[in-house]
Design an enzyme around this catalytic site. Structure first.
Site, PDB file in Angstrom:
ATOM      1  N   GLU A 192       0.831  -1.224   0.000  1.00 27.41           N
ATOM      2  CA  GLU A 192       0.000   0.000   0.000  1.00 27.41           C
ATOM      3  C   GLU A 192       0.852   1.256   0.000  1.00 27.41           C
ATOM      4  OE1 GLU A 192      -2.845   0.050  -0.809  1.00 27.41           O
ATOM      5  OE2 GLU A 192      -3.239  -2.072  -0.503  1.00 27.41           O
TER       6      GLU A 192
HETATM    7  C1  LIG Z   1       3.063  -9.798   0.548  1.00 27.81           C
HETATM    8  C2  LIG Z   1       2.732  -8.714  -0.433  1.00 27.81           C
HETATM    9  C3  LIG Z   1       1.411  -8.443  -0.723  1.00 27.81           C
HETATM   10  C4  LIG Z   1       1.089  -7.468  -1.674  1.00 27.81           C
HETATM   11  N1  LIG Z   1      -0.224  -7.278  -2.033  1.00 27.81           N
HETATM   12  C5  LIG Z   1      -0.490  -6.529  -3.131  1.00 27.81           C
HETATM   13  C6  LIG Z   1      -1.812  -6.494  -3.698  1.00 27.81           C
HETATM   14  O1  LIG Z   1      -2.743  -7.093  -3.181  1.00 27.81           O
HETATM   15  N2  LIG Z   1      -2.003  -5.788  -4.841  1.00 27.81           N
HETATM   16  C7  LIG Z   1      -0.995  -5.123  -5.451  1.00 27.81           C
HETATM   17  O2  LIG Z   1      -1.220  -4.534  -6.492  1.00 27.81           O
HETATM   18  N3  LIG Z   1       0.256  -5.086  -4.936  1.00 27.81           N
HETATM   19  C8  LIG Z   1       0.527  -5.792  -3.789  1.00 27.81           C
HETATM   20  N4  LIG Z   1       1.802  -5.805  -3.279  1.00 27.81           N
HETATM   21  C9  LIG Z   1       2.836  -5.002  -3.897  1.00 27.81           C
HETATM   22  C10 LIG Z   1       3.286  -3.841  -3.022  1.00 27.81           C
HETATM   23  O3  LIG Z   1       2.265  -2.879  -2.930  1.00 27.81           O
HETATM   24  C11 LIG Z   1       4.578  -3.291  -3.648  1.00 27.81           C
HETATM   25  O4  LIG Z   1       5.587  -4.280  -3.418  1.00 27.81           O
HETATM   26  C12 LIG Z   1       4.999  -1.972  -3.066  1.00 27.81           C
HETATM   27  O5  LIG Z   1       4.075  -0.969  -3.439  1.00 27.81           O
HETATM   28  C13 LIG Z   1       6.389  -1.544  -3.538  1.00 27.81           C
HETATM   29  O6  LIG Z   1       6.564  -1.713  -4.917  1.00 27.81           O
HETATM   30  P1  LIG Z   1       7.824  -2.528  -5.467  1.00 27.81           P
HETATM   31  O7  LIG Z   1       7.893  -3.797  -4.705  1.00 27.81           O
HETATM   32  O8  LIG Z   1       7.729  -2.623  -6.923  1.00 27.81           O
HETATM   33  O9  LIG Z   1       9.069  -1.661  -5.060  1.00 27.81           O
HETATM   34  P2  LIG Z   1       9.686  -0.446  -5.905  1.00 27.81           P
HETATM   35  O10 LIG Z   1       8.607   0.421  -6.395  1.00 27.81           O
HETATM   36  O11 LIG Z   1      10.645  -0.999  -6.895  1.00 27.81           O
HETATM   37  O12 LIG Z   1      10.481   0.323  -4.772  1.00 27.81           O
HETATM   38  C14 LIG Z   1      11.753  -0.120  -4.268  1.00 27.81           C
HETATM   39  C15 LIG Z   1      12.240   0.880  -3.232  1.00 27.81           C
HETATM   40  O13 LIG Z   1      12.417   2.162  -3.842  1.00 27.81           O
HETATM   41  C16 LIG Z   1      11.683   3.155  -3.136  1.00 27.81           C
HETATM   42  N5  LIG Z   1      11.158   4.143  -4.082  1.00 27.81           N
HETATM   43  C17 LIG Z   1      10.582   3.918  -5.276  1.00 27.81           C
HETATM   44  N6  LIG Z   1      10.228   5.083  -5.838  1.00 27.81           N
HETATM   45  C18 LIG Z   1      10.560   6.051  -4.981  1.00 27.81           C
HETATM   46  C19 LIG Z   1      10.455   7.458  -4.983  1.00 27.81           C
HETATM   47  N7  LIG Z   1       9.888   8.121  -5.987  1.00 27.81           N
HETATM   48  N8  LIG Z   1      10.910   8.146  -3.906  1.00 27.81           N
HETATM   49  C20 LIG Z   1      11.454   7.500  -2.873  1.00 27.81           C
HETATM   50  N9  LIG Z   1      11.593   6.169  -2.816  1.00 27.81           N
HETATM   51  C21 LIG Z   1      11.150   5.454  -3.852  1.00 27.81           C
HETATM   52  C22 LIG Z   1      10.578   2.406  -2.427  1.00 27.81           C
HETATM   53  O14 LIG Z   1      10.126   3.097  -1.286  1.00 27.81           O
HETATM   54  C23 LIG Z   1      11.262   1.092  -2.063  1.00 27.81           C
HETATM   55  O15 LIG Z   1      11.971   1.241  -0.874  1.00 27.81           O
HETATM   56  C24 LIG Z   1       2.121  -6.737  -2.290  1.00 27.81           C
HETATM   57  C25 LIG Z   1       3.459  -6.990  -1.955  1.00 27.81           C
HETATM   58  C26 LIG Z   1       3.773  -7.976  -1.066  1.00 27.81           C
HETATM   59  C27 LIG Z   1       5.232  -8.275  -0.797  1.00 27.81           C
END
Ligand SMILES: Cc1cc2nc3c(=O)[nH]c(=O)nc-3n(C[C@H](O)[C@H](O)[C@H](O)COP(=O)(O)OP(=O)(O)OC[C@H]3O[C@@H](n4cnc5c(N)ncnc54)[C@H](O)[C@@H]3O)c2cc1C
Length: 601
Positions: free
Chosen positions: A441
């Site tokens: 989220e």
């Molecule tokens: C168990 C689990 C359940 C989940 N459930 C759902 C679900 O039901 N539906 C769904 O759609 N998704 C779901 N997710 C996905 C989750 O919402 C994302 O993993 C999360 O939003 C982060 O995206 P990412 O993993 O691609 O990380 P990335 O976007 O690649 O981010 C990596 C890091 O970079 C940082 N970062 C990225 N951009 C910026 C910025 N502009 N400024 C500062 N920092 C930044 C982030 O904070 C993070 O620390 C789930 C994930 C998990 C692990």
């Protein structure tokens, strides 16, 4: 096995004594429904359901995990039966609109139930939990036909919902999604793409799953301006609205993950699946925010529930576990050693958990009043103000409570010593389960940018002023209250400093946009600490006025907890303030290439 008793006394203190919920409900047009009897019944029955039904399958669910066989996902033993009881008890429809089969109660009541669910079985709670966001999006943006087809089933809990946003190459930056939606016949679209990390994407708890999916239309503009939202059912509804043919959406695999093992986190393949547009084309981002705002508050409550669970069990353990003697002499001379609760450092950890549990509950219930007014209040100034405050507080609820939630569950392991590291006690599960709450989220970093960038600076500080003005008025009104001096004086200073720090970052950001990102997480944590300080001052006021009554011990402990918060946790604001002011230069000085000069890749 861990135990749990819903903290109903504390909930009632916050609701009835501190925030005057009875008067708050009376002002809402739908408030008659939330009569004192109904509120009591919900709290008592919810507590029983959480303790007797969900808690016993929490550790077993963690050990078993979910199983994918022949495209079907089986949740851990007991999860399906617990879900049936949940539906039969009418819990999913508690705060939903009566127009769609809901009971029309204010959302704040559902939030209290959520705390109990999250404290006893976070993984299970995510099966019904995702449905709320999906239902909210359809309620706000769906057509009448979509509402008739999907909303009532979601509200009853017969079907569950998902949020399908994330893809392997993007989670934060959803403008990059590749899932496509191509018009087919009538108002239908063929949805093709792969989503990952989808919570409750496939399972055996409900007869159908309603996926809300972000995808791009063929002529969509690049980036986040080209995202559309679609409703894609697992089974197509038949003419009577019941489960019909299987749609082209399936679970490709289950993620193997650190925690919440009982919840199915799925890779979802959409192979030309039939879907229908929700809201206007290319306006999916706005619809998505409806889903995400509800879900963000829900995740903050996950943090709160886990703190309470960790605290209650740590407390029992600290009273039983005998190790060493107290520094000032024997405290339990009849025993071979004193219980570890006598040691100041163990007390520090327990009080940290207690203060964040009670402070978090105040924050959730305070924010819940805003949500009640936004959802059920009459249009006008009060509702506008509630909306502004809700917007400001949502990222704080989400990120602050999950950050301190992780800290507190970790302290739980520490209080148990080596036993905390051993699975059977259940404390390490709480840490593993808590870890995800800081990520999904929107990570803490993203919530912090939302708070400082979107909510505060983009409104020229106006949204913050609404809140700091309320705190200022409280401090002014209590300035001569000697019993509150120890709280009101530091609070007034911090409240003024909050505005100054905001202005400072705003000024610097005009020269260099990186300043916002550099300050944001410290700013969010600072904001969380000051918000809880305000609420603890109000709690101390209420408790100090009740010291002569029947429940004296409760009120004395409340004032002492507020005192601990002010003396031992609030000083963290000093470090955060300093880091906010440190600016971006040291963060941006090293080039991306030079980060790894100490080793060879
Ligand atoms: C168990 C689990 C359940 C989940 N459930 C759902 C679900 O039901 N539906 C769904 O759609 N998704 C779901 N997710 C996905 C989750 O919402 C994302 O993993 C999360 O939003 C982060 O995206 P990412 O993993 O691609 O990380 P990335 O976007 O690649 O981010 C990596 C890091 O970079 C940082 N970062 C990225 N951009 C910026 C910025 N502009 N400024 C500062 N920092 C930044 C982030 O904070 C993070 O620390 C789930 C994930 C998990 C692990």
């Amino acid at each position: 096995m861990p135990t749990y008793q819903a903290p109903i006394r504390d909930m009632r203190f916050v609701m009835d004594e501190m925030l005057d919920y009875p008067a708050h409900y009376a002002r809402l047009p739908s408030g008659d429904e939330a009569s004192p009897d109904v509120v009591s019944a919900i709290l008592e029955e919810g507590a029983r359901f959480a303790r007797e039904v969900l808690l016993p399958i929490n550790q077993s669910g963690d050990a078993e995990g979910c199983l994918l066989e022949g495209g079907e996902v089986k949740a851990p033993n007991g999860f399906k039966e617990a879900y049936q009881q949940y539906v039969e008890g009418g819990w999913p429809s508690l705060a939903a609109d009566p127009a769609h089969g809901g009971q029309g109660l204010p959302p704040s009541l559902a939030m209290m139930l959520s705390e109990m669910i999250c404290a006893t079985n976070l993984a299970w709670g995510m099966y019904p939990g995702l449905s709320h966001g999906a239902a909210d999006a359809l309620r706000h943006h769906g057509t009448e036909e979509q509402k008739a087809t999907y909303l009532t089933k979601l509200v009853e809990g017969v079907w569950t919902g998902t949020m399908c946003l994330t893809e392997s190459h993007c989670g934060t930056d959803l403008g990059l999604i590749k899932t496509r939606a191509v018009p087919i016949e009538g108002d239908a679209y063929a949805i093709t793409g792969t989503k990952i990390f989808i919570s409750a994407g496939e399972h055996n708890l409900a007869e159908n799953i309603v996926h809300l999916v972000l995808a791009k239309l063929p002529d969509a503009p690049e980036g986040s301006k080209g995202i559309s939202l679609f409703v894609v059912p697992k089974f197509m509804p038949d003419a009577q609205g019941n489960v019909g043919e299987r749609n082209g959406v399936s679970c490709g695999s289950l993620e193997h993950k650190m925690g919440i093992h009982g919840n199915a986190t799925c890779v979802m393949n959409f192979d030309g699946a039939t879907g229908y547009l929700v809201g206007a084309p290319n306006k999916g981002l706005a619809c998505m925010f409806t889903m995400m705002n509800a879900a963000r508050l829900g995740v903050g409550i996950q943090g709160l529930g886990l703190i309470e669970a960790s605290f209650q069990n740590s407390l029992s353990y600290a009273r039983d576990r005998l190790q060493m003697r107290g520094l000032s002499g024997k405290q339990a001379p009849e025993k071979p050693a004193d219980p570890i609760i006598v040691h100041p450092d163990v007390r520090r950890m327990l009080l940290t958990q207690k203060a964040f549990a009670e402070g978090g509950r105040m924050l959730v219930l305070y924010t819940a009043q805003m949500l009640d007014v936004v959802e059920h209040g009459e249009p006008g100034e009060e509702r506008d103000q509630a909306e502004t405050l809700l917007g400001l507080l949502t990222p704080i609820v989400k990120a602050f409570l999950t950050e301190v939630g992780f800290e507190c569950t970790n302290e739980g392991v520490q209080i148990y010593g080596g036993h905390g590291f051993i699975k059977e006690w259940g404390m390490e599960q709480l840490v593993r389960d808590a870890r995800i709450t800081r990520l999904y989220e929107g990570t803490t970093g993203i919530q912090a940018l939302d708070l400082l960038g979107r909510k505060v600076l983009m409104s020229q500080g106006e949204s913050l002023k609404v809140f700091t003005k309320e705190i200022h008025q409280f401090c002014k009104a209590e300035a001569d209250n000697a019993a509150l001096k120890e709280f009101v004086e530091p609070l007034a200073k911090l409240n003024a400093e909050w505005g100054e720090l905001t202005m400072g970052v705003g000024m610097k950001a005009m020269q260099d946009r990186e300043e916002v990102g550099a300050a944001s997480v410290d700013y969010l944590m600072y904001s969380g600490y000051v918000t809880l300080a305000y609420l603890f001052a109000r709690a101390a006021k209420q408790a100090s006025a009740s010291l002569e009554g029947d429940d004296k011990a409760f009120y004395v402990a409340k004032v002492n907890t507020a005192r601990f918060y002010y003396q031992r946790l609030l000083p963290r604001t000093k470090a955060h303030a300093q880091m906010i002011q440190a600016g971006a230069s040291s963060l941006m000085a090293i080039s991306s290439e030079d980060f790894g000069l100490g080793f060879e890749i």
